[in-house]
Write a protein that holds these residues in place. Sequence first.
Motif, PDB file in Angstrom:
ATOM      1  N   ARG A  13      64.571  46.531  39.740  1.00 52.37           N
ATOM      2  CA  ARG A  13      64.836  45.855  41.065  1.00 52.37           C
ATOM      3  C   ARG A  13      64.214  45.354  41.529  1.00 52.37           C
ATOM      4  O   ARG A  13      64.480  44.212  41.444  1.00 52.37           O
ATOM      5  CB  ARG A  13      65.860  46.468  41.779  1.00 52.37           C
ATOM      6  CG  ARG A  13      67.755  46.669  41.177  1.00 52.37           C
ATOM      7  CD  ARG A  13      68.801  47.699  42.103  1.00 52.37           C
ATOM      8  NE  ARG A  13      68.150  48.871  43.041  1.00 52.37           N
ATOM      9  CZ  ARG A  13      68.606  50.027  42.996  1.00 52.37           C
ATOM     10  NH1 ARG A  13      69.363  50.331  42.763  1.00 52.37           N
ATOM     11  NH2 ARG A  13      67.742  50.566  43.876  1.00 52.37           N
ATOM     12  N   HIS A  14      62.932  46.106  41.420  1.00 53.49           N
ATOM     13  CA  HIS A  14      62.063  45.345  42.760  1.00 53.49           C
ATOM     14  C   HIS A  14      60.826  44.694  41.516  1.00 53.49           C
ATOM     15  O   HIS A  14      59.791  44.506  42.440  1.00 53.49           O
ATOM     16  CB  HIS A  14      61.515  46.431  43.707  1.00 53.49           C
ATOM     17  CG  HIS A  14      62.778  46.630  44.333  1.00 53.49           C
ATOM     18  ND1 HIS A  14      63.411  48.172  44.184  1.00 53.49           N
ATOM     19  CD2 HIS A  14      63.171  46.154  45.709  1.00 53.49           C
ATOM     20  CE1 HIS A  14      64.185  48.021  45.573  1.00 53.49           C
ATOM     21  NE2 HIS A  14      63.867  46.307  45.804  1.00 53.49           N
ATOM     22  N   GLN A  15      60.975  45.042  40.301  1.00 50.26           N
ATOM     23  CA  GLN A  15      59.608  43.676  39.421  1.00 50.26           C
ATOM     24  C   GLN A  15      59.733  42.923  39.868  1.00 50.26           C
ATOM     25  O   GLN A  15      60.286  42.102  40.545  1.00 50.26           O
ATOM     26  CB  GLN A  15      60.078  44.174  38.162  1.00 50.26           C
ATOM     27  CG  GLN A  15      59.315  43.863  37.249  1.00 50.26           C
ATOM     28  CD  GLN A  15      59.449  44.275  35.479  1.00 50.26           C
ATOM     29  OE1 GLN A  15      60.754  44.383  35.541  1.00 50.26           O
ATOM     30  NE2 GLN A  15      58.867  44.137  35.178  1.00 50.26           N
ATOM     31  N   GLY A  16      58.010  42.877  40.082  1.00 51.35           N
ATOM     32  CA  GLY A  16      57.755  41.657  40.641  1.00 51.35           C
ATOM     33  C   GLY A  16      57.270  41.418  42.161  1.00 51.35           C
ATOM     34  O   GLY A  16      56.636  40.540  42.717  1.00 51.35           O
ATOM     35  N   ARG A  17      57.748  42.592  43.099  1.00 48.03           N
ATOM     36  CA  ARG A  17      57.046  43.069  44.684  1.00 48.03           C
ATOM     37  C   ARG A  17      56.596  43.652  45.018  1.00 48.03           C
ATOM     38  O   ARG A  17      56.096  44.673  43.139  1.00 48.03           O
ATOM     39  CB  ARG A  17      58.199  42.923  45.248  1.00 48.03           C
ATOM     40  CG  ARG A  17      59.229  42.253  44.206  1.00 48.03           C
ATOM     41  CD  ARG A  17      60.685  42.027  45.682  1.00 48.03           C
ATOM     42  NE  ARG A  17      60.682  41.938  47.288  1.00 48.03           N
ATOM     43  CZ  ARG A  17      61.763  42.482  47.757  1.00 48.03           C
ATOM     44  NH1 ARG A  17      62.725  42.801  47.748  1.00 48.03           N
ATOM     45  NH2 ARG A  17      61.490  42.484  49.348  1.00 48.03           N
ATOM     46  N   ASN A  18      56.149  43.689  46.117  1.00 49.51           N
ATOM     47  CA  ASN A  18      54.718  44.771  46.140  1.00 49.51           C
ATOM     48  C   ASN A  18      55.350  46.192  46.701  1.00 49.51           C
ATOM     49  O   ASN A  18      56.755  46.151  47.366  1.00 49.51           O
ATOM     50  CB  ASN A  18      54.038  44.141  47.169  1.00 49.51           C
ATOM     51  CG  ASN A  18      52.969  42.829  47.261  1.00 49.51           C
ATOM     52  OD1 ASN A  18      52.384  42.723  45.755  1.00 49.51           O
ATOM     53  ND2 ASN A  18      53.142  41.708  48.165  1.00 49.51           N
ATOM     54  N   VAL A  19      54.372  47.230  46.627  1.00 48.97           N
ATOM     55  CA  VAL A  19      55.942  48.497  46.758  1.00 48.97           C
ATOM     56  C   VAL A  19      54.171  49.788  46.400  1.00 48.97           C
ATOM     57  O   VAL A  19      53.356  49.036  46.631  1.00 48.97           O
ATOM     58  CB  VAL A  19      55.816  49.241  45.478  1.00 48.97           C
ATOM     59  CG1 VAL A  19      57.404  47.845  45.234  1.00 48.97           C
ATOM     60  CG2 VAL A  19      55.271  49.152  44.371  1.00 48.97           C
TER      61      VAL A  19
END
Length: 87
Positions: A13-19
Motif C-alpha cells: 500500500r505504501h510503495q513509493g513512500r518514505n518509511v
Amino acid sequence: MSRCDHYYSVCRRHQGRNVRIVEHSGRQHAGRIVRVSRSHVFLEPRQPQRWGFGYGWGWGGYGYRPYAYPVALAAISGFALGALLFW
C-alpha cells in the motif's frame, strides 16, 4: 493473517513512500519503498542532497537511481510512515 502477510500488505500500500522499518534485532532502515515481494521489501536508501555543479556530480541526478537493498518481511517488528521522520 500472519505477521508477514500483514507487513506485505502494508508495504504494498505504501510503495513509493518514505518509511522507517525496525527489525526484531533493533536495526533500523530508512528509505523509499521501491519494490515488495512476498518475502522482502526493497528500500532505496535516502541520499544526502547535493547542490551545486562540478565534475562527477551529474545533472541533479537525472537518470540516476541508487541501489535498493532488501529487508526480510519476517524480520520487521515496526513500521513508520512519513517524510517528517527523516527529511
